[in-house]
Design a protein around this motif. Structure first.
Motif, mmCIF file in Angstrom:
data_model
loop_
_atom_site.group_PDB
_atom_site.id
_atom_site.type_symbol
_atom_site.label_atom_id
_atom_site.label_comp_id
_atom_site.label_asym_id
_atom_site.label_seq_id
_atom_site.Cartn_x
_atom_site.Cartn_y
_atom_site.Cartn_z
ATOM 1 N N ASN A 32 0.364 3.171 5.865
ATOM 2 C CA ASN A 32 0.657 2.404 7.086
ATOM 3 C C ASN A 32 1.649 1.285 6.805
ATOM 4 O OD1 ASN A 32 -1.050 4.006 8.595
ATOM 5 N ND2 ASN A 32 -2.819 2.666 8.316
ATOM 6 N N ARG A 33 1.499 0.590 5.642
ATOM 7 C CA ARG A 33 2.441 -0.480 5.295
ATOM 8 C C ARG A 33 3.855 0.057 5.099
ATOM 9 N NH1 ARG A 33 -1.823 -2.489 1.960
ATOM 10 N NH2 ARG A 33 -0.805 -1.560 0.142
ATOM 11 N N LEU A 34 3.952 1.208 4.412
ATOM 12 C CA LEU A 34 5.276 1.788 4.183
ATOM 13 C C LEU A 34 5.925 2.213 5.500
ATOM 14 C CD1 LEU A 34 4.635 3.971 1.011
ATOM 15 C CD2 LEU A 34 6.137 1.993 1.166
ATOM 16 N N ILE A 35 5.116 2.804 6.387
ATOM 17 C CA ILE A 35 5.674 3.221 7.676
ATOM 18 C C ILE A 35 6.096 2.002 8.500
ATOM 19 C CG2 ILE A 35 5.075 4.310 9.880
ATOM 20 C CD1 ILE A 35 3.373 6.302 8.308
ATOM 21 N N LEU A 319 10.568 10.282 0.312
ATOM 22 C CA LEU A 319 10.514 9.030 -0.461
ATOM 23 C C LEU A 319 9.182 8.321 -0.251
ATOM 24 C CD1 LEU A 319 14.125 7.653 0.134
ATOM 25 C CD2 LEU A 319 13.235 8.814 -1.891
ATOM 26 N N ILE A 320 8.709 8.314 1.033
ATOM 27 C CA ILE A 320 7.426 7.675 1.322
ATOM 28 C C ILE A 320 6.298 8.428 0.623
ATOM 29 C CG2 ILE A 320 5.791 7.130 3.169
ATOM 30 C CD1 ILE A 320 8.163 6.731 5.033
ATOM 31 N N GLU A 321 6.324 9.766 0.701
ATOM 32 C CA GLU A 321 5.272 10.554 0.065
ATOM 33 C C GLU A 321 5.273 10.377 -1.446
ATOM 34 O OE1 GLU A 321 6.076 14.489 1.527
ATOM 35 O OE2 GLU A 321 4.486 14.298 3.038
ATOM 36 N N LYS A 322 6.452 10.297 -2.038
ATOM 37 C CA LYS A 322 6.553 10.127 -3.501
ATOM 38 C C LYS A 322 5.918 8.807 -3.923
ATOM 39 C CE LYS A 322 9.916 10.055 -7.273
ATOM 40 N NZ LYS A 322 11.359 10.142 -7.604
ATOM 41 N N GLU A 323 6.217 7.748 -3.186
ATOM 42 C CA GLU A 323 5.666 6.439 -3.534
ATOM 43 C C GLU A 323 4.151 6.414 -3.347
ATOM 44 O OE1 GLU A 323 6.404 1.728 -2.401
ATOM 45 O OE2 GLU A 323 7.864 3.266 -1.839
ATOM 46 N N LEU A 324 3.671 7.091 -2.282
ATOM 47 C CA LEU A 324 2.225 7.140 -2.051
ATOM 48 C C LEU A 324 1.510 7.933 -3.152
ATOM 49 C CD1 LEU A 324 2.162 7.794 1.801
ATOM 50 C CD2 LEU A 324 1.392 5.724 0.635
ATOM 51 N N GLN A 325 2.100 9.024 -3.614
ATOM 52 C CA GLN A 325 1.500 9.815 -4.685
ATOM 53 C C GLN A 325 1.399 9.007 -5.978
ATOM 54 O OE1 GLN A 325 3.923 13.305 -4.892
ATOM 55 N NE2 GLN A 325 3.073 14.221 -3.015
ATOM 56 N N GLN A 326 2.444 8.284 -6.287
ATOM 57 C CA GLN A 326 2.413 7.457 -7.499
ATOM 58 C C GLN A 326 1.315 6.396 -7.405
ATOM 59 O OE1 GLN A 326 6.428 5.976 -7.680
ATOM 60 N NE2 GLN A 326 7.244 7.845 -8.631
ATOM 61 N N GLU A 327 1.162 5.817 -6.227
ATOM 62 C CA GLU A 327 0.144 4.786 -6.026
ATOM 63 C C GLU A 327 -1.262 5.399 -6.162
ATOM 64 O OE1 GLU A 327 -0.838 0.724 -5.084
ATOM 65 O OE2 GLU A 327 1.052 1.721 -5.580
#
Length: 843
Positions: A32-35, A319-327
């Motif tokens: 939600n924050r990234l979006i 890009l959003i999905e990649k960052e979420l997966q890493q987190e």
């Protein structure tokens, strides 16, 4: 797995679930924050682009005025350089003058009747061009020639001069021009200098929003594409202008004003653009476009005194999905130490719980071995203490349970030999009794032992009508009536199951047995009253005798059963005595059924194809698929012999599936290479309509599986089909008709159809039965029925096909009476697929 291990695993899994839930919540919050950040970023981008668009509009107005002034100055210079009469001016002279004045082209316009046309020009496409249909442009030319003030609000008006707005050139839509028009009365023509392409578009490249949009897509990570949409025309048919033989779209009508539109999702974007303009709020959606998962956002822009437009931003959602997966991975790794600690603590805790359980298990093992008297003492007051008390009670009640079990076994033994509903001896008991009577007959020289097999006629219909509860009452009532008719000695009644009863007689003559049977049948036929319902039933019976018919126990029962079915075939309510011819017919029937089952399993069923001919053109319009069986043992078996057996044995569905699979596949292949598409006709059994909904789905499945167009498929049914479950059958036929399938009544005239049925049914075709065609003589006698069916079909607007055409005079008669579609040996017998191809498709 022991309790100790289970507890450890349970607590570990519990903590794991809690950690996973926590990580999931964290994942959702991060998403939600990234979006939200993405939304703010898109807002800044769209505000910047909107600013540049508005700035470009203001700059465009200024530059158009400057270009108009330059064109007027060029016009005065052109007037000074040219003769006053355009006849004295050459096109090459205009080319040199345009190059000298550093403008793109010069055109001279002059009146020609009620039109104003290009009379001279440095651009060949402008010569003889008509301006009559140019709208306000033409009005402005007229006003210039009349020395009137230009009233057109578009463009720029100066003394003796008017400049049109930048637009696509109607003489050559591949160019964008800025025109000027000068006339002061000293010439017989309007001077038209103009800038083209580079001169006009250089301004857009320098001052328009394109540079800003390119900078965002190149430097801002994740932004894949920016687009400025014209909401008025986007997603609609192009508003083309047709002038001077050319087609083009005006600049203001183009669906995309700025940017690119490579991530196309036209229908979705069209709806979203209209929605955001209506609500004034941005909209976003996720989609996979160009093999890439993207987040597309559409932002409405509404400024005062200017048309509204929409800015589209395509963002790389990966890009959003990649960052979420890493987190997420990072948090899962941090959870591992906690899981290990919980595993150790739960192991220690479980050990303290399972030690007393071990003693309880030892006590239970003793009970399992039959040692019920032992009592386990404990001082515990917790749940384990309660468990020990319950186990002690269990030991006490086990003896009572064993006693009850013995009683139940005795009851089970009774039911093993008796029918639960009527209390009569059952099949198992009957065989033991029959075997005993046969032994006694040998030892005591008893003359006869008879087996009477009885079956209630139409019991299934009665059961379905009244319900199973009343059906059971009817079985009980009939069982009592049969018992009342039997002699007190030397007879033994059993219920075999369902609606079947078997009676064993010993030391009775065949005449006496037959007399008792007829007495039973007469008594059973008396009205039966069940609650408020009056029911009439009858019984079909079959008799076999020992030793006349057989000395084998099972064979006697089988022969009685065969004789009973002979009574059924004669209409029921009869008694038949077994004889060898019955068994021979039954044996042949069973043998054919057995061989047919093996043929179906081995795939030895063939499909033959008989062509349907349109006699007028002498062309094949379709084929009828016919099932054929050539058995290794029986040889060629006629369909008239094995199809009724297949219907009775429940094999007709398997035969139909073989025909559908082979025929749909084969005719599809033929139609791919044939100029004249052929229809495929397949026969359907009335039994297949017992569940019409299932049949409809099966037909759709086969046609879809073999990609067979329903428009080329024809269902052939007999008139008797309509007598089975009529309402549901008609509903199913309507569904198939709606699906696109044609429906034919096969062997018409030999069944029981009424005209009212023909009007209700979605029928396309009637097939005249071959027997009526065979009756037609050379002098056309005995043709009345065939002629009547043709007339009936024509009056009902149905197609008609004649079967069994074997003579030329039969063909002539049919064509004369309006029946052009035929099939029969005159044209071809049914052929195997290879022979059909050789005869009709390879020529």
């Amino acid at each position: 797995m022991s309790i100790k291990k289970k507890l450890s695993v349970f607590f570990t899994l519990l903590v794991l679930c809690i950690l996973l839930a926590n990580n999931t919540l964290h994942y959702i919050r991060s998403k939600n924050r990234l979006i939200e950040f993405n939304k703010k970023e898109i807002t800044l981008v769209t505000e910047e682009i909107a600013y540049e668009v508005e700035n470009s509009k203001n700059s465009a107005s200024y530059m158009e005025n400057r270009m108009a002034q330059e064109l007027r100055t060029a016009s005065i210079a052109i007037q000074d350089s040219l003769p006053a009469d355009y006849h004295d001016v050459s096109n090459d002279q205009l080319k040199r003058l345009a190059k000298k004045l550093m403008i793109s082209h010069i055109t001279l316009l002059a009146p020609a009747g009620d039109d104003i046309i290009g009379v001279k020009s440095s651009d060949p496409k402008e010569i003889n061009i008509s301006t009559k249909e140019w709208g306000y442009w033409y009005t402005s030319f007229r006003q210039l020639l009349s020395q009137q003030t230009i009233t057109t609000k578009k463009g720029v008006t100066l003394p003796h001069f008017w400049s049109g707005p930048i637009e696509v050139a109607s003489s050559n839509p591949n160019h964008i021009d800025k025109w000027g028009y000068y006339y002061d009365g000293s010439t017989n023509y309007i001077i038209d200098p103009y800038f083209r392409d580079r001169h006009v578009l250089d301004f857009e490249k320098r001052f328009g929003p394109t540079n800003v949009m390119n900078r965002f897509t190149e430097n801002l990570e994740g932004v894949l594409e920016l687009t400025v949409f014209n909401p008025k025309n986007f997603g609609k048919r192009n508003q083309n202008v047709y002038l001077n033989g050319n087609k083009y779209i005006k600049i203001k009508d183009q669906p995309i004003w700025y940017g690119t539109y490579t991530y196309r999702n036209t229908e979705r974007d069209k709806k979203s653009i209209q929605e955001v303009l209506k609500t004034g709020k941005s909209q976003s959606y996720l989609a996979e476009i160009n093999h890439k998962k993207v987040l597309k956002t559409l932002v409405p822009i509404k400024e005062k005194n200017t048309p509204a437009y929409v800015i589209g931003v395509v963002y790389d959602y990966g890009l959003i999905e990649k960052e979420l997966q890493q987190e997420l991975i990072k948090h899962l790794l941090l959870s591992l130490p906690f899981i290990f600690i919980v595993l150790i603590i739960s192991f220690i805790f479980s050990t303290s719980i399972t030690r007393p359980i071990k003693h309880i298990m030892e006590h239970v093992n003793q009970i399992a071995k039959g040692n019920f008297g032992k009592v386990l003492n404990t001082r515990r007051k917790d749940e384990l203490g309660g468990l020990v008390a319950n186990i002690n009670h269990l030991s006490h009640f086990l003896k009572t349970y064993v006693d009850d079990l013995k009683k139940s076994q005795e009851e089970s033994e009774y039911h093993a030999y008796h029918d639960f509903l009527t209390g009569l001896p059952n099949r198992r008991y009957f065989k033991e009794q029959l075997n005993r009577r046969l032994i006694e007959s040998k030892e005591k020289s008893i003359r006869h032992v008879a087996v009477l097999f009885m079956d209630i006629d139409r019991f299934k219909d009665i059961n379905d009508t009244l319900g199973h509860s009343k059906g059971d009452q009817l079985i009980q009532l009939i069982a009592n009536r049969i018992k009342e008719c039997l002699p007190s000695a030397n007879s033994f009644l059993t219920r075999q199951g369902g609606d079947e009863f078997v009676i064993l007689f010993s030391d009775f003559t065949p005449e006496e047995v037959k007399g008792i049977t007829e007495k039973i049948m007469a008594y059973v036929q008396q009205p039966c009253y069940i609650d408020n319902d009056e029911v009439f039933v009858s019984i079909s019976s079959g008799l076999s005798f020992y030793p006349e018919h057989s000395t084998n126990l099972d064979t006697l029962i089988t022969y009685a059963d065969v004789a009973m079915y002979a009574s059924k075939r004669q209409g029921g309510s009869k008694v038949s005595i077994y004889h060898d011819s019955l068994n021979k017919k039954q044996a042949e029937k069973v043998h054919i059924e057995t061989r047919l089952r093996k043929a179906i399993q081995k795939g030895d069923i063939d499909v033959y194809y008989q062509p349907k001919i349109e006699a007028k053109r002498n062309v094949i319009t379709g084929v009828e698929a016919l099932v054929r069986w050539n058995d290794a043992e029986l040889g060629f078996v006629s369909p008239e012999a094995f199809i009724p057996i297949a219907e009775e044995a429940g094999l007709i569905q398997y035969l139909w599936e073989v025909v559908m699979k082979k025929a749909c596949s084969q005719v599809s292949e033929w139609n791919k290479v044939s100029d004249e598409k052929m229809t495929l006709a397949v026969n359907f059994s009335p039994r297949q309509f017992q569940d019409p909904v299932v049949l409809v789905n099966e037909i759709k499945h086969f046609l879809s599986l073999h990609r067979f167009d329903p428009a080329w498929f024809e269902m052939e049914i007999t008139e008797s089909t309509l007598l089975m479950n009529a309402e549901e059958t008609i509903k199913a036929l309507h569904l198939l008709k709606k699906y696109g399938i044609s429906i034919s009544i096969d062997d018409f005239g030999t069944g029981y159809s009424s005209l009212s049925y023909l009007k209700k049914l979605p029928i396309d075709c009637l097939k005249i039965d071959r027997s009526f065609i065979q009756d037609i003589q050379e002098d056309y006698s005995n043709s009345e029925i065939a002629q009547a069916i043709i007339s009936l079909s024509q009056s009902l607007k149905l197609e008609v096909i004649a079967e069994g055409v074997e003579e030329e005079y039969q063909k002539a008669f049919l064509m004369k009476n309006g029946c052009d579609h035929m099939q029969g040996y005159l044209f071809s017998k049914p052929l195997a697929a290879e022979d059909f191809e050789e005869a009709f498709l390879n020529s």
